[in-house]
Design an enzyme around this catalytic site. Structure first.
Site, PDB file in Angstrom:
ATOM      1  N   HIS A 107      -3.761  -2.312  -4.488  1.00 56.97           N
ATOM      2  CA  HIS A 107      -5.187  -2.571  -4.215  1.00 56.97           C
ATOM      3  C   HIS A 107      -6.033  -2.445  -5.482  1.00 56.97           C
ATOM      4  O   HIS A 107      -7.150  -1.941  -5.449  1.00 56.97           O
ATOM      5  CB  HIS A 107      -5.719  -1.596  -3.155  1.00 56.97           C
ATOM      6  CG  HIS A 107      -4.927  -1.527  -1.900  1.00 56.97           C
ATOM      7  ND1 HIS A 107      -4.590  -2.641  -1.165  1.00 56.97           N
ATOM      8  CD2 HIS A 107      -4.404  -0.449  -1.233  1.00 56.97           C
ATOM      9  CE1 HIS A 107      -3.894  -2.265  -0.090  1.00 56.97           C
ATOM     10  NE2 HIS A 107      -3.767  -0.952  -0.127  1.00 56.97           N
ATOM     11  N   SER A 150       0.843  -1.197   0.000  1.00 59.77           N
ATOM     12  CA  SER A 150       0.000   0.000   0.000  1.00 59.77           C
ATOM     13  C   SER A 150       0.878   1.247   0.000  1.00 59.77           C
ATOM     14  O   SER A 150       1.656   1.439  -0.933  1.00 59.77           O
ATOM     15  CB  SER A 150      -0.963  -0.046   1.190  1.00 59.77           C
ATOM     16  OG  SER A 150      -1.997   0.887   1.045  1.00 59.77           O
TER      17      SER A 150
END
Length: 233
Positions: free
Chosen positions: A159, A124
């Protein structure tokens, strides 16, 4: 050799019952019991996040530690980082991570460690930060372009399958030339770079992918990339 492993998502913090990505990371180190340092800067050095890291990595053949900028373990952060075999950066606020690192000189120490053979990794925010560009929700309302450290070329979107706005906005920002083209990764996908070039793509579960996304002759192209399923090794 310079090595960097960017995770689209997964690892101990997102797939605690699936250790495949974290185990793959440990296997890339030369040391039989690598020194692994967790940087939870993007989460504001969350105590819960740190504890989850230790819970996962104390079970593995490695020597885990963490670096908190709110409670630094030493004044000599350069030496603390350079002695590690792996630096693993957690998720959270990418913009705050970059600002704090630059204030403390962490970005400089990480670049030196990377060039000396320390493996850099993260998910992330901890994957976006290594690229020239990324897209982030750090500002609180929607996704926006962000400039990273530039250890790796182009842009990155983690993601990719886990947050419905990621794919269309990544496309939009590339199409409008707000960021350069680059590599997107679903949750559960690891991008393993060697000497700045994407060498291997691994995944912790079936049916997740990485994609090369860029403009070709003025048109947006998104091409899935071949990945090794770690369940099959």
């Amino acid at each position: 050799m310079k090595q960097l492993i960017a995770l689209g998502g997964g690892g101990f913090s997102m797939e605690p019952e699936n250790p495949l990505l974290d185990d793959y990371l440990l296997k890339q180190a030369d040391a039989s019991s690598p020194k692994v340092c967790f940087l939870p800067t993007a989460s504001g050095d969350s105590a819960t996040y740190i504890e989850r890291f230790y819970h996962a990595f104390r079970k593995k053949t490695c020597t885990p530690s963490h670096l908190s900028l709110f409670k630094p373990p030493t004044r000599d952060l350069r030496s603390f980082i350079l002695e590690k075999d792996i630096v693993y950066v957690g998720g959270g606020n990418t913009v705050n991570l970059l600002l704090l690192w630059k204030h403390w000189g962490i970005d400089i120490y990480l670049k030196e460690a990377y060039e000396n053979g320390t493996i850099l990794a993260g998910l992330s925010a901890g994957s976006i930060c290594w690229f020239e560009y990324g897209i982030t929700d750090s500002y609180g309302e929607g996704l926006e372009p962000v400039k990273g450290l530039g250890f790796l070329p182009g842009s990155h979107a983690p993601h990719y399958d886990g947050e419905h706005e990621r794919r269309p906005l990544f496309h939009q920002f590339i199409r409008t030339k707000k960021i350069e083209g680059g590599i997107a990764a679903d949750d559960g996908v690891g991008l393993h770079y060697r000497d700045g070039t994407l060498h291997t793509i691994v995944r912790s579960r079936p049916n997740v992918h990485a994609y090369d996304v860029r403009l070709i002759d003025g048109k947006l192209s998104e091409q899935p990339l071949e990945a090794i399923d770690l369940n099959e090794l």
